[in-house]
Design a protein around this motif. Structure first.
Motif, PDB file in Angstrom:
ATOM      1  N   GLY A 220      11.818   2.194   1.059  1.00  0.00           N
ATOM      2  CA  GLY A 220      11.832   3.644   0.853  1.00  0.00           C
ATOM      3  C   GLY A 220      12.338   4.014  -0.528  1.00  0.00           C
ATOM      4  N   ILE A 221      13.340   3.297  -1.014  1.00  0.00           N
ATOM      5  CA  ILE A 221      13.870   3.547  -2.359  1.00  0.00           C
ATOM      6  C   ILE A 221      12.840   3.153  -3.421  1.00  0.00           C
ATOM      7  N   ALA A 222      12.169   2.004  -3.218  1.00  0.00           N
ATOM      8  CA  ALA A 222      11.138   1.564  -4.162  1.00  0.00           C
ATOM      9  C   ALA A 222      10.022   2.601  -4.274  1.00  0.00           C
ATOM     10  N   ARG A 223       9.623   3.147  -3.131  1.00  0.00           N
ATOM     11  CA  ARG A 223       8.568   4.170  -3.153  1.00  0.00           C
ATOM     12  C   ARG A 223       9.042   5.419  -3.899  1.00  0.00           C
ATOM     13  N   ALA A 224      10.312   5.780  -3.723  1.00  0.00           N
ATOM     14  CA  ALA A 224      10.847   6.954  -4.402  1.00  0.00           C
ATOM     15  C   ALA A 224      10.898   6.759  -5.915  1.00  0.00           C
ATOM     16  N   LEU A 225      10.965   5.500  -6.369  1.00  0.00           N
ATOM     17  CA  LEU A 225      11.077   5.217  -7.804  1.00  0.00           C
ATOM     18  C   LEU A 225       9.731   5.073  -8.501  1.00  0.00           C
ATOM     19  N   THR A 226       8.643   5.103  -7.749  1.00  0.00           N
ATOM     20  CA  THR A 226       7.326   4.807  -8.334  1.00  0.00           C
ATOM     21  C   THR A 226       6.970   5.727  -9.495  1.00  0.00           C
ATOM     22  N   LEU A 227       7.368   7.007  -9.405  1.00  0.00           N
ATOM     23  CA  LEU A 227       6.963   7.982 -10.411  1.00  0.00           C
ATOM     24  C   LEU A 227       8.034   8.208 -11.476  1.00  0.00           C
ATOM     25  N   ASN A 228       9.024   7.305 -11.526  1.00  0.00           N
ATOM     26  CA  ASN A 228      10.134   7.437 -12.475  1.00  0.00           C
ATOM     27  C   ASN A 228      10.776   8.827 -12.402  1.00  0.00           C
ATOM     28  N   PRO A 229      11.276   9.213 -11.225  1.00  0.00           N
ATOM     29  CA  PRO A 229      11.835  10.564 -11.064  1.00  0.00           C
ATOM     30  C   PRO A 229      13.154  10.725 -11.817  1.00  0.00           C
ATOM     31  N   LYS A 230      13.530  11.972 -12.020  1.00  0.00           N
ATOM     32  CA  LYS A 230      14.818  12.293 -12.648  1.00  0.00           C
ATOM     33  C   LYS A 230      15.855  12.696 -11.605  1.00  0.00           C
ATOM     34  N   LEU A 231      15.365  13.091 -10.417  1.00  0.00           N
ATOM     35  CA  LEU A 231      16.257  13.567  -9.363  1.00  0.00           C
ATOM     36  C   LEU A 231      15.862  12.943  -8.029  1.00  0.00           C
ATOM     37  N   LEU A 232      16.849  12.407  -7.317  1.00  0.00           N
ATOM     38  CA  LEU A 232      16.625  11.852  -5.981  1.00  0.00           C
ATOM     39  C   LEU A 232      17.318  12.725  -4.940  1.00  0.00           C
TER      40      LEU A 232
ATOM     41  N   ALA B  11       0.828  -1.212   0.000  1.00  0.00           N
ATOM     42  CA  ALA B  11       0.000   0.000   0.000  1.00  0.00           C
ATOM     43  C   ALA B  11       0.859   1.257   0.000  1.00  0.00           C
ATOM     44  N   ILE B  12       1.981   1.213   0.713  1.00  0.00           N
ATOM     45  CA  ILE B  12       2.892   2.369   0.773  1.00  0.00           C
ATOM     46  C   ILE B  12       3.458   2.681  -0.608  1.00  0.00           C
ATOM     47  N   ILE B  13       3.888   1.646  -1.325  1.00  0.00           N
ATOM     48  CA  ILE B  13       4.489   1.850  -2.641  1.00  0.00           C
ATOM     49  C   ILE B  13       3.433   2.213  -3.681  1.00  0.00           C
ATOM     50  N   ALA B  14       2.237   1.642  -3.555  1.00  0.00           N
ATOM     51  CA  ALA B  14       1.181   1.896  -4.549  1.00  0.00           C
ATOM     52  C   ALA B  14       0.556   3.281  -4.402  1.00  0.00           C
ATOM     53  N   GLU B  15       0.646   3.876  -3.233  1.00  0.00           N
ATOM     54  CA  GLU B  15      -0.050   5.141  -2.965  1.00  0.00           C
ATOM     55  C   GLU B  15       0.260   6.233  -3.990  1.00  0.00           C
ATOM     56  N   PRO B  16       1.532   6.570  -4.271  1.00  0.00           N
ATOM     57  CA  PRO B  16       1.775   7.631  -5.263  1.00  0.00           C
ATOM     58  C   PRO B  16       1.320   7.253  -6.673  1.00  0.00           C
ATOM     59  N   LEU B  17       1.342   5.966  -7.006  1.00  0.00           N
ATOM     60  CA  LEU B  17       0.867   5.529  -8.319  1.00  0.00           C
ATOM     61  C   LEU B  17      -0.615   5.820  -8.482  1.00  0.00           C
ATOM     62  N   LEU B  18      -1.371   5.602  -7.419  1.00  0.00           N
ATOM     63  CA  LEU B  18      -2.818   5.819  -7.466  1.00  0.00           C
ATOM     64  C   LEU B  18      -3.154   7.302  -7.364  1.00  0.00           C
ATOM     65  N   VAL B  19      -2.437   8.039  -6.521  1.00  0.00           N
ATOM     66  CA  VAL B  19      -2.701   9.471  -6.350  1.00  0.00           C
ATOM     67  C   VAL B  19      -2.487  10.227  -7.658  1.00  0.00           C
ATOM     68  N   HIS B  20      -1.428   9.870  -8.394  1.00  0.00           N
ATOM     69  CA  HIS B  20      -1.119  10.560  -9.645  1.00  0.00           C
ATOM     70  C   HIS B  20      -1.804   9.914 -10.851  1.00  0.00           C
ATOM     71  N   GLY B  21      -2.592   8.864 -10.617  1.00  0.00           N
ATOM     72  CA  GLY B  21      -3.336   8.243 -11.696  1.00  0.00           C
ATOM     73  C   GLY B  21      -2.479   7.553 -12.737  1.00  0.00           C
ATOM     74  N   ILE B  22      -1.337   7.032 -12.320  1.00  0.00           N
ATOM     75  CA  ILE B  22      -0.424   6.388 -13.264  1.00  0.00           C
ATOM     76  C   ILE B  22      -0.908   4.985 -13.622  1.00  0.00           C
ATOM     77  N   VAL B  23      -1.444   4.278 -12.641  1.00  0.00           N
ATOM     78  CA  VAL B  23      -1.998   2.944 -12.894  1.00  0.00           C
ATOM     79  C   VAL B  23      -3.365   2.835 -12.227  1.00  0.00           C
ATOM     80  N   ARG B  24      -4.155   1.877 -12.692  1.00  0.00           N
ATOM     81  CA  ARG B  24      -5.413   1.581 -12.023  1.00  0.00           C
ATOM     82  C   ARG B  24      -5.143   0.695 -10.813  1.00  0.00           C
ATOM     83  N   ARG B  25      -6.098   0.679  -9.918  1.00  0.00           N
ATOM     84  CA  ARG B  25      -5.921  -0.114  -8.697  1.00  0.00           C
ATOM     85  C   ARG B  25      -5.683  -1.587  -9.028  1.00  0.00           C
TER      86      ARG B  25
END
Length: 677
Positions: free
Chosen positions: A519-531, A468-482
């Motif tokens: 924590g790293i997996a969650r940071a990668l959910t949105l395919n960021p360019k900067l960490l 749920a922690i890792i999926a949260e930003p994916l769902l908030v930004h509408g990147i994937v369906r539940r």
């Protein structure tokens, strides 16, 4: 006990003079009651401490170091119980003493310095009260006599203006001063034994050097038996006379520090030493790490407990537990291969890095111009947490930001993330001005910019599963369906080296290294360019630290990530960074390409940091002419006028007090803020 085992070997004669053992622990076993049943956390541990010497106890978190120390003080929690063994202090068995008898020993003959002085000191009592209560209780001193002794102790531990400091409270002192107060309390009644549990973990490296030098001096001057519990192998190399290495509740190697470091006879010790990044050696292409994790207390493997992680294990290692016996060196080792040299031992294969297709540095990702953050105090005045910081980060490059606690480096990271609004200055992300005060601009920027926090346990929601922690930003930004989130979470977990079933667990069910990977997996959910990596490995054991650094490097190469790596460990920053900036009280005082800065530090503070950083080599450490940096860190409320470092600088002159020196380029991208350079 250490002496008795040592004398079994003829070649052990150099250690046969340890006849002054004040503390002897023999076959200690400690059980702890848990909801799952009773587990053994310390199993048959034996070691001793000699007067006038420093004995170090090292090992990974959870190996039983601190529990053993608490057992000596008889301060175990109600769930802990000593089920076997002896603890003898000055010939007296402490386990046979009642609580009242033990109270008379604590503070009077045995002192303890805890890891975090801010939580150990009483916030509502003055420093004078906290030092003198030990003197009035144990030595029956009058109030005047106790105050006089307190002043003497404050001066002895190097606290300036002791008369005024006595009337202050813990929150009014710096971290270094609070730790000195803890040492003063421990010394108050002239104890014979002092146990220091991670006494310098939260301190600036220069203050750490002062504290450890003080402890070493006190041990010799007052003939005190000093026990230092730490995971910092460099600290052990510089100060310890003897060292015992613990793993999964047992001692796996014990002996003179010089011998254990130069010729380790247990694979775990050898791998720990190899995993420590060193400033005195060329930077490695890969940080070495110990594969796997220590076993849980209730699920110990049969045979040698280190065998599942050991690269030189044999069949017998999984069948029969090795005894702690004399090895080919002047040390005791619990290994079936104790008589074989371990010089060529390798931890993890050092595979070469495979950079992304695009050339690093070809594109600017972030530019920070004269950013500042000032906080207004309720009683008046301003704290200039960050005061005019500028830098830029290019694609697939890492800027290492080094500084003491409170210097403003984390505040810089928080401003980049929009968690703090800058007082002044500007931020540009991919060439566009970023206005963190506008929610829409901030939401857009956060898709390209993510953070990895220092303490993964406090940054992960304890009520949510990992999935749920890792999926949260994916769902908030509408990147994937539940319905698609589960597969995406499994992919991210696999990318950071975790199994898909981890998604069903909660944070408390994971180890520190596993939590940081989440924590790293969650940071990668949105395919960021900067960490933004804010002390991502400082809370981790040495063995796990290498795994996380290697993972970050692999992800940077694979995804073309740029990083701002905030840390206080100079060796780690040297390994992972392309450029390094040194901060001191809200300002960058030196900035340069990595190799140039480490080879030719120009600012006096940078030189002091590098000199104070210990390396895991007793011969080298004790041959170096260490000159500890004098003075305390100034208060952020009353930063000295002119150069903020002049009050501690060995090169300072009156000119340094007149104006803050600007950051100027000296050569080839090497910038320094010092009028003496």
């Amino acid at each position: 006990m250490w002496n008795q085992l040592a004398r079994k070997a003829v070649e052990y004669e150099p250690c046969a003079d340890r006849s002054e053992d004040l503390l002897t622990i023999d076959g200690l076993r400690i059980d702890v009651s848990t909801p799952e049943g009773k587990v053994t956390v310390v199993d048959g541990v034996s070691w001793s401490a000699e007067q006038g010497k420093i004995t170090a106890l090292v090992g990974e978190s959870g190996c039983g170091k601190s529990v053993t120390a608490l057992a000596v003080m008889k301060l175990l929690r109600s769930s802990g119980r000593i089920s076997k063994g002896e603890i003898r202090f000055a010939g007296q068995d402490l386990l046979k003493l009642g609580e009242e008898e033990m109270r008379r020993l604590r503070g009077r003959h045995i002192g303890m310095v805890f890891q975090e002085p801010m939580t150990s000191l009483n916030p509502v009592l003055s420093i004078e009260t906290q030092i003198t209560e030990t003197l009035t209780e144990h030595l029956r001193m009058s109030r005047g006599e106790a105050r006089e002794r307190a002043l003497e102790l404050m001066n002895e531990v190097g606290i300036p203006d002791a008369e005024r400091r006595l009337s202050q409270y813990p929150h009014q002192l710096s971290g270094g001063m609070r730790q000195r107060v803890m040492i003063a309390i421990a010394l108050a009644c002239n104890p014979k034994l002092i146990i220091a549990d991670e006494p310098t973990t939260a301190l600036d490296v220069t203050i750490q050097a002062q504290i450890l030098s003080l402890l070493a001096d006190l041990a010799v001057r007052h003939n005190i038996a000093m026990v230092v519990i730490t995971h910092n192998m460099g600290v052990v190399a510089r100060y310890a006379d003897y060292v015992s290495v613990m793993y999964a509740g047992k001692i796996v190697e014990s002996g003179p520090a010089s011998e254990v470091f130069s010729r380790p006879s247990h694979p775990y010790t050898a791998l720990l030493l190899k995993a420590v990044p060193r400033l005195d050696q060329p930077r490695q292409e890969r940080m070495l790490s110990i594969g796997g994790m220590p076993p849980a207390p209730g699920a110990m493997p049969s045979g040698c407990r280190f065998a599942p992680r050991c690269p030189v294990r044999m069949a017998v290692c999984g069948e029969r537990e090795p005894l702690l016996e004399p090895s080919r060196t002047q040390a005791l080792s619990a290994c079936h291969r104790r008589d074989e040299p371990l010089d060529g031992l390798q931890s993890a294969p050092a595979s070469p890095r495979s950079p992304a297709d695009k050339v690093p540095g070809a594109e600017e990702v972030l530019e920070v111009r004269d950013i500042a953050k000032h906080f207004d105090l309720p009683a008046g005045g301003i704290v200039r947490a960050v005061d005019g910081v500028s830098f830029r980060i290019e694609r697939q490059r890492t800027l290492g930001l080094i500084g003491v606690s409170g210097c403003g480096k984390s505040t810089v990271g928080r401003m980049l993330l929009g968690l703090e609004t800058p007082t002044s200055g500007s931020l540009r992300l991919f060439g566009e001005e970023m206005d963190v005060s506008k929610p829409s601009a901030l939401r857009k920027a956060r898709r390209d910019m993510q953070v990895i926090f220092q303490d993964p346990f406090s940054s992960l929601n304890p009520r949510m599963t990992v999935g749920a922690i890792i999926a949260e930003p994916l769902l908030v930004h509408g990147i994937v369906r539940r319905s698609q989130a589960r597969d995406r979470v499994a992919q991210l977990l696999e990318r950071v080296g975790l199994r898909p079933e981890v998604a069903t667990r909660h944070a408390h069910q994971l180890s520190g290294g596993q939590r940081q990977r989440v924590g790293i997996a969650r940071a990668l959910t949105l395919n960021p360019k900067l960490l933004i990596c804010d002390e991502p490995v400082s809370a981790l054991d040495i063995s796990v630290q290498g795994q996380i650094i290697t993972l970050l490097e692999d992800l940077q190469d694979e995804l073309g990530l740029s990083c701002l790596f905030i840390a206080h460990d100079l060796a780690v920053v040297r390994h992972i960074s392309d450029e390094v900036a040194i901060m001191y009280f809200g300002r960058i005082v030196e900035k340069a390409p990595r190799d140039l800065l480490y080879a030719n530090p120009l600012h006096p503070y940078t030189r002091a940091l590098l000199d104070a950083a210990p390396t895991p080599d007793p011969v080298l450490e004790r041959s170096r002419d260490h000159i500890p940096l004098k003075g305390e860190l100034p208060s952020p409320i009353t930063v000295p006028k002119g150069c903020p470092f002049h009050s501690r600088c060995p090169l300072a002159s009156r000119e340094c007090q007149l104006a803050v020196p600007p950051l100027r380029e000296v050569e080839g991208g090497h910038q320094v803020a010092c009028i003496k350079v």
